[in-house]
Motif scaffolding. Structure first.
Motif, PDB file in Angstrom:
ATOM      1  N   GLU A  13      30.911  34.821  27.734  1.00  0.00           N
ATOM      2  CA  GLU A  13      30.204  36.084  27.957  1.00  0.00           C
ATOM      3  C   GLU A  13      31.211  37.209  28.127  1.00  0.00           C
ATOM      4  OE1 GLU A  13      27.013  38.084  31.119  1.00  0.00           O
ATOM      5  OE2 GLU A  13      27.485  35.951  31.191  1.00  0.00           O
TER       6      GLU A  13
ATOM      7  N   HIS B 249      32.132  40.627  29.428  1.00  0.00           N
ATOM      8  CA  HIS B 249      31.659  41.585  30.424  1.00  0.00           C
ATOM      9  C   HIS B 249      32.128  43.001  30.105  1.00  0.00           C
ATOM     10  CE1 HIS B 249      30.329  38.172  32.699  1.00  0.00           C
ATOM     11  NE2 HIS B 249      31.547  37.696  32.801  1.00  0.00           N
TER      12      HIS B 249
ATOM     13  N   CYS C  47      37.550  41.837  30.116  1.00  0.00           N
ATOM     14  CA  CYS C  47      37.125  40.743  30.991  1.00  0.00           C
ATOM     15  C   CYS C  47      36.122  39.854  30.274  1.00  0.00           C
ATOM     16  CB  CYS C  47      36.509  41.281  32.275  1.00  0.00           C
ATOM     17  SG  CYS C  47      35.850  39.998  33.368  1.00  0.00           S
ATOM     18  N   THR C  48      36.458  38.562  30.180  1.00  0.00           N
ATOM     19  CA  THR C  48      35.584  37.585  29.536  1.00  0.00           C
ATOM     20  C   THR C  48      35.303  36.440  30.505  1.00  0.00           C
ATOM     21  OG1 THR C  48      36.511  38.095  27.360  1.00  0.00           O
ATOM     22  CG2 THR C  48      35.321  36.018  27.585  1.00  0.00           C
ATOM     23  N   GLY C  49      34.030  36.065  30.646  1.00  0.00           N
ATOM     24  CA  GLY C  49      33.669  34.927  31.486  1.00  0.00           C
ATOM     25  C   GLY C  49      33.372  33.714  30.621  1.00  0.00           C
TER      26      GLY C  49
ATOM     27  N   ARG D 211      26.874  34.330  42.946  1.00  0.00           N
ATOM     28  CA  ARG D 211      26.872  35.529  42.113  1.00  0.00           C
ATOM     29  C   ARG D 211      27.368  36.709  42.935  1.00  0.00           C
ATOM     30  NH1 ARG D 211      24.072  35.037  37.353  1.00  0.00           N
ATOM     31  NH2 ARG D 211      22.997  33.046  37.079  1.00  0.00           N
TER      32      ARG D 211
ATOM     33  N   CYS E 110      35.240  41.411  40.029  1.00  0.00           N
ATOM     34  CA  CYS E 110      35.514  39.990  39.854  1.00  0.00           C
ATOM     35  C   CYS E 110      36.977  39.633  40.054  1.00  0.00           C
ATOM     36  CB  CYS E 110      35.077  39.543  38.457  1.00  0.00           C
ATOM     37  SG  CYS E 110      36.099  40.217  37.130  1.00  0.00           S
TER      38      CYS E 110
ATOM     39  N   CYS F 270      34.748  46.169  36.372  1.00  0.00           N
ATOM     40  CA  CYS F 270      33.697  45.234  35.970  1.00  0.00           C
ATOM     41  C   CYS F 270      32.878  44.780  37.167  1.00  0.00           C
ATOM     42  CB  CYS F 270      34.343  44.029  35.285  1.00  0.00           C
ATOM     43  SG  CYS F 270      33.201  42.696  34.956  1.00  0.00           S
TER      44      CYS F 270
ATOM     45  N   CYS G 245      30.512  41.929  37.622  1.00  0.00           N
ATOM     46  CA  CYS G 245      30.043  40.740  36.912  1.00  0.00           C
ATOM     47  C   CYS G 245      28.854  40.101  37.608  1.00  0.00           C
ATOM     48  CB  CYS G 245      31.172  39.706  36.802  1.00  0.00           C
ATOM     49  SG  CYS G 245      32.614  40.327  35.926  1.00  0.00           S
TER      50      CYS G 245
ATOM     51  N   ALA H  36      28.073  37.015  36.333  1.00  0.00           N
ATOM     52  CA  ALA H  36      28.287  35.634  35.899  1.00  0.00           C
ATOM     53  C   ALA H  36      28.849  34.792  37.027  1.00  0.00           C
ATOM     54  CB  ALA H  36      29.251  35.605  34.708  1.00  0.00           C
TER      55      ALA H  36
ATOM     56  N   MET I  14      31.447  32.901  39.044  1.00  0.00           N
ATOM     57  CA  MET I  14      32.881  33.088  39.197  1.00  0.00           C
ATOM     58  C   MET I  14      33.454  31.963  40.056  1.00  0.00           C
ATOM     59  SD  MET I  14      33.899  35.632  37.502  1.00  0.00           S
ATOM     60  CE  MET I  14      33.127  36.970  36.606  1.00  0.00           C
TER      61      MET I  14
ATOM     62  N   ARG J  88      36.817  31.670  41.597  1.00  0.00           N
ATOM     63  CA  ARG J  88      38.075  32.392  41.754  1.00  0.00           C
ATOM     64  C   ARG J  88      39.236  31.492  42.150  1.00  0.00           C
ATOM     65  NH1 ARG J  88      35.524  37.403  45.222  1.00  0.00           N
ATOM     66  NH2 ARG J  88      34.347  38.329  43.513  1.00  0.00           N
TER      67      ARG J  88
END
Length: 221
Positions: free
Chosen positions: A167, A169, A173-175, A191, A196, A203, A205, A207, A209, A211
Motif C-alpha cells: 500500500e 501511503h 512511504c510504502t506499507g 492502527r 508512522c 504521512c 498511516c 495501515a 505498523m 515498528r
C-alpha cells in the motif's frame, strides 16, 4: 576528496529518501575482511556509503543484507568525525555493480551492464561470499528468527514472510502486509493516526505498523 575503488559485503541498508534538493539519497553499510576484524558486531557495523541519484531507477539493484557490491570512483570524506564514502550516480557513470552473496552463485552482476571484470574480481567476490558465510554462522543463529505470532513491543530478530499486499501511503512511504502461516497477536494490529516514523513525518498511516521490526528478509521497512 580522495577517490577509491572497493568491494564490500552489504550488512545494512536504510530506506531511500528524498533530499532537500532534487536528488534521492540511499545509505548502505558495507564491510570486508579487514573492516570486519575491527568491529564488535561485524554483521551490523559497516562502513557508511551514501548514494545519490536524480532518479531512483539509477540506484543499484541491492536486494539487502548479504549482497556484494563493487564500487568505482567513490569519494572519501568525513561526516560527523567519521570516514564516509559518497557516490553520485548518473546515466553516464553508473559506478556500482551488485553480485549475489550466495556461495556457488554466478559471478555475473545482478543487473547486466557493460562493465569489465577479471579473475581478480572473481576472487574478491569468492572471498566476500566466504566471509558472509562465516559471519552469518556466528551472528544469525536460529534463535533470533521470529514469526508473526511472536510479535510484541520491543521484539527484535529475523522475520521471513510472504508479501501479500503493498500500500502506497505517500511518494516516500510504502506499507507492506506480510503472512508466514502464523497468526499475529492482536496487539500487533495497532492502527495509528500519528506519524508512522518511517522517514515520512507528513504521512498519517492507517495501515498496520510493526515498528519494532527492523528488517524483512534483509530490507529495511
Amino acid at each position: 576528496m580522495r577517490n577509491a575503488n572497493i568491494y564490500g559485503l552489504v550488512v545494512e541498508i536504510k530506506a531511500q529518501k528524498a533530499t532537500r534538493g532534487s536528488d534521492y539519497a540511499w545509505a548502505i553499510f558495507i564491510t570486508d575482511e579487514s573492516y570486519a576484524a575491527t568491529q564488535s558486531n561485524p554483521m551490523a557495523d559497516g562502513f557508511n556509503v551514501m548514494l545519490f541519484a536524480s532518479d531512483r531507477a539509477l540506484f543499484p539493484p541491492i536486494q539487502g543484507r548479504g549482497d556484494i557490491v563493487r564500487i568505482h570512483r567513490m569519494k572519501l570524506g568525513s561526516h560527523n568525525g567519521k570516514l564516509q564514502g559518497t557516490v553520485r550516480l548518473s546515466k553516464e557513470t553508473s559506478s556500482i555493480l551488485v553480485f549475489s552473496g550466495d556461495v556457488g552463485a554466478s559471478f555475473e552482476p545482478i543487473r547486466p551492464q557493460c562493465k569489465t571484470y577479471s579473475d581478480v574480481d572473481r576472487k574478491k567476490i569468492r572471498d566476500l561470499r566466504s566471509l558472509r558465510s562465516t559471519l552469518s554462522s556466528h551472528t544469525d543463529p536460529p534463535s533470533k528468527r521470529i514469526s508473526l505470532s511472536q510479535l510484541e513491543d520491543g521484539a527484535h530478530g529475523w522475520l521471513f514472510a510472504q508479501v501479500i499486499a503493498v500500500e502506497q501511503h505517500t511518494p516516500t512511504c510504502t506499507g507492506v502486509f506480510l503472512w508466514d502461516g502464523t497468526v499475529p497477536p492482536s496487539s500487533a494490529y495497532a492502527r495509528t493516526e500519528s506519524s508512522c516514523d518511517l522517514h515520512c513525518p507528513e504521512c498519517r498511516c492507517s495501515a498496520v505498523m510493526w515498528r519494532s521490526i527492523s528488517y524483512f528478509n534483509g530490507h529495511s521497512i
